[in-house]
Design a protein around this motif. Sequence first.
Motif, PDB file in Angstrom:
ATOM      1  N   ASN A  51      21.292  -8.402 -27.686  1.00 21.21           N
ATOM      2  CA  ASN A  51      20.857  -8.958 -26.416  1.00 21.21           C
ATOM      3  C   ASN A  51      20.788  -8.128 -25.102  1.00 21.21           C
ATOM      4  O   ASN A  51      20.305  -8.484 -24.410  1.00 21.21           O
ATOM      5  N   LEU A  52      21.215  -6.804 -25.248  1.00 23.74           N
ATOM      6  CA  LEU A  52      20.930  -5.890 -24.045  1.00 23.74           C
ATOM      7  C   LEU A  52      19.386  -5.584 -24.190  1.00 23.74           C
ATOM      8  O   LEU A  52      18.869  -5.626 -23.135  1.00 23.74           O
ATOM      9  N   PHE A  53      18.889  -5.286 -25.266  1.00 27.97           N
ATOM     10  CA  PHE A  53      17.234  -5.210 -25.321  1.00 27.97           C
ATOM     11  C   PHE A  53      16.594  -6.372 -24.801  1.00 27.97           C
ATOM     12  O   PHE A  53      15.575  -6.382 -24.244  1.00 27.97           O
ATOM     13  N   CYS A  54      16.922  -7.742 -25.142  1.00 26.85           N
ATOM     14  CA  CYS A  54      16.187  -8.838 -24.794  1.00 26.85           C
ATOM     15  C   CYS A  54      16.758  -9.085 -23.288  1.00 26.85           C
ATOM     16  O   CYS A  54      15.712  -9.317 -22.697  1.00 26.85           O
ATOM     17  N   ASN A  55      17.512  -8.742 -22.887  1.00 28.27           N
ATOM     18  CA  ASN A  55      17.658  -8.500 -20.984  1.00 28.27           C
ATOM     19  C   ASN A  55      17.003  -7.671 -20.648  1.00 28.27           C
ATOM     20  O   ASN A  55      16.426  -7.950 -19.413  1.00 28.27           O
ATOM     21  N   LEU A  56      16.829  -6.548 -21.142  1.00 28.42           N
ATOM     22  CA  LEU A  56      15.900  -5.325 -20.437  1.00 28.42           C
ATOM     23  C   LEU A  56      14.534  -5.883 -20.629  1.00 28.42           C
ATOM     24  O   LEU A  56      13.837  -5.316 -19.524  1.00 28.42           O
TER      25      LEU A  56
END
Length: 87
Positions: A51-56
């Motif tokens: 999810n962090l990579f998706c948000n980044l």
Amino acid sequence: MFLGDKAFDADWLRSELDDRGAVGVIPPKSNRKRQIDCDFHAYRWRHLVENLFCNLKAFRRIATRYEKTDQSYRAMINLAALRIALR
């Protein structure tokens, strides 16, 4: 620790991780003859990291690697992660 999904459930990969001293946190496939235990508490971290990579990637400068140097790219990732954390 290697956090992988069911696609990485292979005996050769698990033995390779054991040889390297890494812990493989991989849920077993449903068609596996011998079911293997999985630490699902640690597996939850995989979802958070994805999810962090998706948000980044929602930040255009990061998704297109607009920055020229490693330092400036790392700084933009830190700024974007800070903005995500402050939401």
